[in-house]
Each structure stands twice: as C-alpha cells, then as structure tokens.
Design a protein around this motif. Structure first.
Motif, PDB file in Angstrom:
ATOM      1  N   UNK A   1     103.504  22.789  58.113  1.00 60.92           N
ATOM      2  CA  UNK A   1     104.086  22.966  59.445  1.00 60.92           C
ATOM      3  C   UNK A   1     103.421  24.137  60.168  1.00 60.92           C
ATOM      4  N   UNK A   2     103.021  25.171  59.422  1.00 60.75           N
ATOM      5  CA  UNK A   2     102.332  26.316  60.032  1.00 60.75           C
ATOM      6  C   UNK A   2     100.999  25.879  60.634  1.00 60.75           C
ATOM      7  N   UNK A   3     100.249  25.059  59.907  1.00 62.73           N
ATOM      8  CA  UNK A   3      98.964  24.587  60.413  1.00 62.73           C
ATOM      9  C   UNK A   3      99.147  23.726  61.664  1.00 62.73           C
ATOM     10  N   UNK A   4     100.199  22.907  61.686  1.00 61.89           N
ATOM     11  CA  UNK A   4     100.457  22.062  62.852  1.00 61.89           C
ATOM     12  C   UNK A   4     100.794  22.922  64.065  1.00 61.89           C
ATOM     13  N   UNK A   5     101.603  23.961  63.866  1.00 64.35           N
ATOM     14  CA  UNK A   5     101.934  24.861  64.976  1.00 64.35           C
ATOM     15  C   UNK A   5     100.672  25.551  65.503  1.00 64.35           C
ATOM     16  N   UNK A   6      99.780  25.897  64.603  1.00 64.72           N
ATOM     17  CA  UNK A   6      98.526  26.534  65.014  1.00 64.72           C
ATOM     18  C   UNK A   6      97.705  25.589  65.885  1.00 64.72           C
ATOM     19  N   UNK A   7      97.676  24.315  65.526  1.00 70.90           N
ATOM     20  CA  UNK A   7      96.943  23.325  66.323  1.00 70.90           C
ATOM     21  C   UNK A   7      97.594  23.137  67.694  1.00 70.90           C
ATOM     22  N   UNK A   8      98.909  23.116  67.717  1.00 66.27           N
ATOM     23  CA  UNK A   8      99.630  22.870  68.964  1.00 66.27           C
ATOM     24  C   UNK A   8      99.613  24.070  69.898  1.00 66.27           C
TER      25      UNK A   8
END
Length: 269
Positions: free
Chosen positions: A195-202
């Motif tokens: 979820x941290x990586x997804x937030x970074x992408x978003x």
C-alpha cells in the motif's frame, strides 16, 4: 471418508409456533439492544434467517438467532412479521452443530461485496448505526468500509478478484484523479505491491505533511493561499498537492523570519 451433504429448507413459520431452545448459545441479552434491533428489523426487514428444528408437536425450536427472535417478538403488531423465515435442520445432531458453531463460523462477506452493500444502504438513507446493527459489526467498521465505497469500480473489482489486497484498495483513497488511479491499478494488479508503494505512485508529486516545509508553513496558511490538501483516510497523514506554492510560502516565511532575526542584531541569518 465420504461426507453426505446436509439438507435443510427455509420455511415460513408462524411466529406463534416458535420458541427458543436451551441449545441457543446466546443467553444474556441487553433489552435496549433488542429494542434497537427490533426497530432496525421494522425498517429494513429480517436480513438473516433464524435456524431451528421441528419438535414432535410440529412447533419449531430456535437453535440460533435468539436475539432476532426476541426482537421479532416486539414486532407482532406488524403483520409483516406474523410469519418468519426459518432454516429447518434435518435432525437433532445438525441442530446441535448449528447451535454451537453459528456464532463463531458465520460466513463473512467478501470485503468488496460488503463495501458495495453498505454503500447501497447508505444511498437509501439508512443510518450508519442501523447498518452496523443489521450486520452485527461496529459503527467504526461501517465507516471504514464506506470510505472505500467511493473508489472507482475497477478498483473494487480488482479487490474482489484477489488482484489487490484490502490495504492496497485503501491506498487508492488518497487519489481523487480517477484516470490516474486506473493507470496505477493496471500497473499494480496481481504484482504484490505494498500500500505504501501504491501511495507513492499516486502521490509522486505531492508533499507529505511531515515535510519540514509543510510543518514550517502550516496547513492553515497553505490553504489560505489556495493550496489543496488531500487526507489519507486510513493513516494519520495528508498530502500538499501544490509543491511550487508550498515552496514559495516556505521561502517567504523563512525570509521574513530571517529579517526579524537580523533586526534583532544578528549580522546574518
């Protein structure tokens, strides 16, 4: 060993022909809770059936659903509840198994289905406390699910398909840009991203509220100048969307602070 399937039927049984078995695992009830459940059933209908076994006289002894039975007893002024759907066990052994395991092994809905069902009920004007009571969950649980209800449909579809986790889905709530969310979804589905990586992408261009510039400027001053802040609904964190504005405000406040210090007699700051 071959296990024969358990056959059971759901029958409409006159409420007057029902009574609670000593096998029912729930024996202590809060009267106020029963009254609230009755009000909920009157408004929404009976969402979950009772379970029971026909006795020798033809009446049905309830082995699970004691709270619902007691709530229905308060609703006998309403003809809709004069008869009640009851799942009938084929034999005493099955009824005993139901009584001991129903409260502990009730099948839980998939999170994606649960999110959509809560959203549908909220759209019909059903209050959160009523939704919580109907499904036997806490109000906090309902609020968390409703926060996910605004996600693009493909995100919930990916959750249902097992292509992303519930934590992954929650990460998508930081974005209000559907096109961006769907682009990121295509990149991460089935790939095991955190979820941290997804937030970074978003939020690759946004500044977290823990950044020293955000802390120094402050959210109130930033928003007063037209800056937009997005709050992470599932973490104690927010994002400052306009980094250029934040940097400008940071520089101006820093220069003003330096001027104050120099006016106090410092040669440089």
């Amino acid at each position: 060993m071959k296990h024969e399937p358990i056959t059971s039927t759901v029958e409409q049984v006159p409420f007057a022909d029902l009574y609670v078995s000593e096998l029912n695992p729930r024996t202590i009830f809060d009267p106020a809770g029963i009254e609230a459940l009755a009000a909920n059933i009157r408004h929404l209908g009976l969402i979950q059936n009772l379970g029971g076994l026909r006795d020798e006289s033809g009446k049905v002894v309830i082995v699970f659903g004691g709270r619902r039975y007691r709530a229905l007893a308060l609703l006998q002024d309403d003809p809709r509840f004069a008869t009640v759907p009851v799942r009938i066990a084929p034999d005493q052994a099955t009824a005993e198994t139901w009584a001991s395991s129903e409260n502990h092994q009730r099948e839980q809905p998939h999170p994606a289905d649960e999110i959509r069902e809560y959203a549908n009920m909220a759209a019909r004007g059903v209050a959160v406390p009523a939704v919580a009571l109907a499904f036997g969950v806490t109000e906090a649980h309902v609020y968390r699910r409703l926060k996910l209800a605004g996600l693009p449909a493909p995100v919930l579809d990916a959750l249902k398909a097992g292509e992303i986790t519930l934590a992954n889905a929650a990460a998508f709530t930081v974005s209000e840009d559907e096109a961006q969310s769907l682009a990121v979804l295509e990149r991460v589905r089935g790939q095991g991203y955190s979820d941290h990586q997804i937030k970074q992408m978003l939020k690759s261009d946004a500044v977290r509220n823990t950044d020293r510039r955000a802390v120094f400027v402050g959210q109130e001053a930033y928003e007063a100048e037209g800056g937009r802040v997005t709050t992470d609904l599932f973490a104690d964190q927010s994002y400052y969307e306009d980094e250029a504005l934040l940097h400008e405000l940071f520089t101006a406040k820093l220069d003003a602070h330096a001027g104050t210090v120099m006016a106090e007699g410092w040669k440089w700051a």
